[in-house]
Enzyme design. Structure first.
Site, PDB file in Angstrom:
ATOM      1  NE  ARG A 248      61.951 141.888  32.238  1.00 56.10           N
ATOM      2  CZ  ARG A 248      61.754 142.677  31.194  1.00 56.10           C
ATOM      3  NH1 ARG A 248      62.159 142.299  29.977  1.00 56.10           N
ATOM      4  NH2 ARG A 248      61.175 143.852  31.342  1.00 56.10           N
ATOM      5  CG  ASP A 349      62.129 136.468  49.714  1.00 59.27           C
ATOM      6  OD1 ASP A 349      62.252 137.383  48.870  1.00 59.27           O
ATOM      7  OD2 ASP A 349      61.038 135.914  49.965  1.00 59.27           O
TER       8      ASP A 349
END
Length: 370
Positions: A248, A349
């Site tokens: 995406r 992260d």
């Protein structure tokens, strides 16, 4: 002809840490960056005196003291606490789901009352969840799903929730306390002055070439480097021989407004499908800015196409099988180290990227001693 110990492809957090650590032990590194700036997706640029997160909000958080101390050597961090809001048809709810959220939704003030409502609504799903919609309802009930999950998720992934696999939402944090702190990590904040300064310090004294795509002339770079550290897309490295992996992408519409405060919060998600963007970031609030103007970014989630920037890997069964084939090819290249979000086809992260880079640095140093 070798001039460098390591040719490092990409100047994001992983590549910069690898270069910094290797320089410390006397290794000569060259960093190749295809963009016109360093720092990858954590790049921040100053606009109207505001550090704008060019590629989306990056809020550092970790529970590992060593990781916090490592990144803190490059910058002083402020006390920013991520407390996003969700806008559903004009009504604002606190995130993550907590007692403030539930009081706004149902007018219930005690954990017992809220738990009774959620427990009753979860009963709607009687069998093993077959898709994301059923998974979400089985975790938090129909009301929370419809208002705060469904529209946002469908915009984010570009397909209906009942067509998305259940594993995408393995868990949803539900807090029976009045706590709007999105992360539960002990350490969190934003570097004062922006992330670009951190990467600039890491790369100080290291050769860097901007606007240079390693894959356009890899033979040249391979000849002058003893080893390659590759942080780009793994499928691109192997010329998409097993087909492209799915991602995406995100499109940003950034706007300067001649007002001191647009939305009163750093992050507001828009959770109904009528609004085309997923969220609005107001950058000044990350550093408690008092500038006379403000900068906002609307984020639009899009299906990745060649030439676009890949952001989030689509880790469904089909793509994970393709990735395994590329990983096998990568493992067969002893002089190339693959690492990072795109090379590993995995969302990380920032704290996990730091830990991964340092792990690979240590492994490389151990090899030298063997």
């Amino acid at each position: 002809m070798t001039m460098y110990d390591y040719i490092i492809v990409g100047s994001g957090l992983y590549g910069a840490i690898f270069a910094y650590e290797m320089k410390k032990i006397g290794k000569k590194c060259l960093v190749l960056e295809k963009r016109g700036h360093i720092a990858g997706n954590i790049y921040t640029e100053e606009v109207e005196g505001i550090n704008v997160h060019k590629y989306g909000a990056h809020i550092f958080h970790t529970s590992v003291k060593e990781t916090w101390e490592y990144i803190s050597q490059f910058a002083e961090f402020n006390s920013f606490i991520n407390s996003p809001l969700a806008n559903y048809q004009g009504t604002l709810y606190n995130l993550p789901f907590n007692m403030n959220t539930f009081y706004k939704m149902w007018g219930k003030a005690t954990p017992a009352e809220v738990d009774a409502i959620i427990s009753e609504q979860r009963k709607e799903i009687k069998d093993e969840p077959k898709n994301l919609e059923e998974q979400a309802i089985s975790l938090v009930g129909r009301d929370v799903y419809e208002r705060l999950i469904k529209g946002y998720t469908q915009k984010q992934w570009g397909r209906p929730c009942d067509e998305l696999p259940a594993f995408i939402i393995r868990r949803l944090p539900v807090r029976y306390t009045y706590d709007n702190n999105y992360f539960s990590d002990r350490y969190q904040g934003i570097p004062i002055g922006g992330y670009t300064k951190i990467i600039s310090k890491m790369l100080d004294g290291i050769d860097v070439k901007l606007g240079t795509d390693y894959l356009d002339n890899r033979e040249k770079w391979n000849q002058i480097g003893r080893k390659i550290v590759y942080t780009g897309a793994i499928d691109a490295y192997f010329d998409y021989c097993y087909g492209p992996l799915a991602y995406r992408s995100v499109r940003f519409e950034t706007e300067i407004l001649n007002i001191p405060n647009y939305q009163g919060n750093a992050v507001i998600n828009y959770t109904d499908e009528i609004v085309p963007y997923t969220r609005i970031i107001e950058h000044k609030h990350f550093e408690f800015g008092t500038q006379p103007s403000t900068v906002i970014s609307r984020e639009y989630s899009e299906e990745w196409q060649p030439g676009m920037e890949p952001y989030y890997p689509v880790n469904d069964a089909k793509n994970d099988e393709i990735y395994k084939k590329y990983k096998a090819l990568a493992d067969a290249l002893p002089d190339t180290i693959f690492g990072g979000r795109l090379a590993d086809y995995k969302y990380y992260d920032m704290d996990k990227i730091i830990e991964l880079a340092l792990k690979h640095v240590n492994e490389e140093q151990v090899r030298k001693l063997e």
